[in-house]
Each structure stands twice: as C-alpha cells, then as structure tokens.
Motif scaffolding. Sequence first.
Motif, short mmCIF file in Angstrom:
data_model
loop_
_atom_site.label_atom_id
_atom_site.label_comp_id
_atom_site.label_asym_id
_atom_site.label_seq_id
_atom_site.Cartn_x
_atom_site.Cartn_y
_atom_site.Cartn_z
N THR A 111 -2.48 5.93 8.12
CA THR A 111 -2.81 4.87 7.44
C THR A 111 -2.61 3.74 8.37
O THR A 111 -3.07 2.56 8.36
CB THR A 111 -1.97 5.01 6.29
OG1 THR A 111 -2.06 5.99 5.52
CG2 THR A 111 -2.05 3.75 5.03
N LEU A 151 0.89 -1.08 0.16
CA LEU A 151 0.00 -0.10 -0.18
C LEU A 151 1.00 1.21 0.04
O LEU A 151 0.54 2.29 -0.61
CB LEU A 151 -0.84 0.05 1.38
CG LEU A 151 -1.63 -1.16 1.22
CD1 LEU A 151 -2.53 -1.19 2.72
CD2 LEU A 151 -2.80 -1.23 0.06
N LEU A 152 1.93 1.31 0.68
CA LEU A 152 2.91 2.34 0.81
C LEU A 152 4.37 1.93 0.54
O LEU A 152 4.80 1.01 1.23
CB LEU A 152 2.76 3.05 2.07
CG LEU A 152 1.41 3.77 2.62
CD1 LEU A 152 1.51 4.35 3.83
CD2 LEU A 152 1.32 5.05 1.50
N THR A 164 2.39 -2.94 3.81
CA THR A 164 1.38 -3.81 3.36
C THR A 164 0.06 -3.89 4.25
O THR A 164 -0.26 -3.22 4.96
CB THR A 164 1.91 -5.33 3.08
OG1 THR A 164 2.15 -5.88 4.44
CG2 THR A 164 3.40 -5.22 2.11
N LEU A 211 7.90 3.85 0.70
CA LEU A 211 8.30 5.24 0.86
C LEU A 211 9.73 5.27 1.00
O LEU A 211 10.43 4.60 1.73
CB LEU A 211 7.67 5.94 2.22
CG LEU A 211 6.17 5.79 2.46
CD1 LEU A 211 5.70 6.00 3.76
CD2 LEU A 211 5.42 6.70 1.57
N ASN A 245 4.68 13.68 4.52
CA ASN A 245 3.18 13.58 4.73
C ASN A 245 3.39 12.55 6.15
O ASN A 245 2.62 11.64 5.91
CB ASN A 245 2.37 13.01 3.81
CG ASN A 245 2.48 14.32 2.69
OD1 ASN A 245 2.17 15.35 3.07
ND2 ASN A 245 2.05 13.89 1.52
N VAL A 249 0.81 8.98 6.84
CA VAL A 249 1.46 7.61 7.14
C VAL A 249 1.00 7.19 8.51
O VAL A 249 0.70 5.97 8.54
CB VAL A 249 3.01 7.54 6.97
CG1 VAL A 249 3.49 6.46 7.19
CG2 VAL A 249 3.48 8.19 5.65
#
Lengths: 72, 320
Positions: B173, B18-19, B103, B21, B166, B170
């Motif tokens: 989320t 999903l992320l 994830t 970074l 951001n 994060v």
Amino acid sequence: MNLDININIVFYAIVVLFGLFVVIYIGYNWFALSQIYKFAYKGDKTQLVMIVYIAIIFAIIAAAFAYIISVI
Amino acid sequence: MLEKGAYDPEQQSNSEVLLFLHKFYLAFVPQAILLIIPLTLPIIAFIILVNVYGWQAFLDKTVVTNIGPMFMYMIGIFAYLLIIVAIFFNAWVTFYFDVVIVTRTHLITVNQYGFFNRKIAEQSLLRVQDVSARTTGFWQTWFRYGTVFVETAGEAPNFIMPDLKNSQMVANTILKLHDELVATEYEEMAVEGEGDLRSPESHFMDKNNQPVFNTNAAKQAQDDLSEKNNIAQQKPFVTQSKEFSISNLESLKSTSQEIKLNEIGSFEEFNKNKAVEEEKKDSQPIKPEVSNSISFGQQQNQPQAEKEEGELEEGESIKL
C-alpha cells in the motif's frame, strides 16, 4: 476498635507510610491517565482499559485499608 | 481524545487517513506473561503462610518488639500489587499507543515510551525510496504479522514498524501510494511548464505506448503544448529577434546607459530612439564613462578608452 495503651508506634508508622505511598501513587496515576486520555484516539480500546485499571487499583487500595481497619 | 488523522494535538492532517494500525495483539503476550507471573506470586505465598501460621496470625496486632509478621506481609503485598499493576498498565500503554498512520501524502509513526514520552515521526511519501516487509519466526508466520521497513531519501532516518498485521499488504500500500503521488506531482509540474509530460514509468504508458495521465489538467496541458508546437512550426515568432526580445532589454540595463523601461512606448519607438542615439554616439568622440550606480557585471571605475592607432592626444604633435 480496641485501642491499646501500649501503642505500637512502628505499627502506626507502617500504616502512615502506606497511606503516603497510596497518595503518591494516586497522584502519579492521575497525571498519567490524564495524559493518556489526551493522546488516545477516538474509537479505540483505551477508555475501556483505563476504566478497568482504575477499578483494579481502587479495589486493591480499598482492600488494604479495610484490612488495616479490621486489625485496628 | 484525538481524531485518527491528528497525530499531534497542535497539528491536523488534512489528508485522508487510509491506514491506522496498532501493533498486533500477539506481540504483547510475552510481556503480559512476564508481568502476570509476579502478580500470582503473592497469592501463592499467602496461601502457604495461612496454612503454616493460621488465619489468626493475619489479624494479630503488634507488640512493641514484635510486629505481627503477617500484618507487615499483608501491607507489603498490597503495595507490591499496586506497583505490578502500574507496571503492567505502563507496558500496555507503551505497546498500544505505538501507531502507524498512512495518509495519501504522508507516513506517520507514533512511538510511545511509558506514560509521558512519545515520539512522532512524519515523512512524505514522495521521499520513500524502498519499502520491504519481513516476517520471522513461527508465530509471525502463523499469524501473518511482521516488520515493515521504509527507506527514505536524504538524511531522514528510515522507518521501522514492527509487529504490524499483514505487513506485506502494508508495504504494498505504501509503495502504491508513493507511485501515485510521484505520478501526480510529475503531471502537476508539467502543467506548470516545469517538466516533460512524458511519464518515466513504463506502467504509465498504454498499449500504443502513449502516456496515461492521472489528471485531466495534465491531459489538457499536453494538448495545449502540441497545439503550440504546431503553430510554432508554421509561423516564426517575431519576438525571437534580438532587438525585440525582453532578455535583451534586461542585458541593456547592465550597461552604463540607463534605460527607463517605463518610457518605452513600444518596441518600434525603442528601436527608433536607439538608432538615433547610436548615430549621435558615432559623431562624438569617445569619452571615458564613470557610473555611480552599481550594476551587475560592471566595474565601478571605468577604464580610460584605449588610444586608437594614429590618434593624436591634446598637445601632441607629429615629429617628422
């Protein structure tokens, strides 16, 4: 190229040492870059930066040997 | 090269990423400045020396006792540049390869230290206890990047992820994913009969104070459970009686009387046989029983049966 009879040993020693340094440097970077390439992620900027890095170090090495040859 | 979901070459994450970074680029600027300054120093020195000694000094070959100073200087400069460029690249790799991967089920951080050192930490989102984001200083506030702190349960070390763009988003989320995962696990446990279907979180209840389920299986299990409860109230279960319960059969195994469950045709036959055996027992005198098999909760050597009051042993007579 003008080879003088009075060979300056130290001069050539410096050149040889520099050559040895370059060989070790290239070998170290070879292993480092292969490792980095293995762990880099697809789609990021790693490949581009690696190419730029290789180009810079080869440019410096080429300039160094060009200077040495010109002096010799 | 690796896929973004493969944090380790030997493992593949099956969860959706999903992320993914990297650190915010501005965090590298101080290091870059510290490394660019040494790169410019040789150039500045070269310009000064050319002005002082002239160009010819750089092309002068050596004499035995007097090595051309400019020649040595130039060789030194080339070696110096190569080292600085390598250090710069090392710093960039250390910065750029620090990655945070989120994830649906796991949080993974990859920390790179130089060319050959890396540390990979993985933690299930179920074990997340607290998530917070911190933004300090002018640059972080202006460009909206900061540090995310993730506290985990147990002895696992907490996750500290600096210089993320951001950071508040994060953190939110991660917290959201943790809540979803907890709710899904809770419902899966209830479906398997190991837990209560009522969710403990208030925001999983609807307006009528009824639980809201994430999965259809959980909802179906709730309906089945209520149906069973209705049936149980109407008809008492026959198997609740002591003679027919399986737990009783298991407890009977621990006695000295061996029961072969395979020989039991039905519960009725077992009860019949048991009644017959009990009658036989009553008619026979009590004998001490020695069992060779080791059974749970039973001593190996059975104590002798206690003498009942008024009972005569062999050879004993009443003395008047």
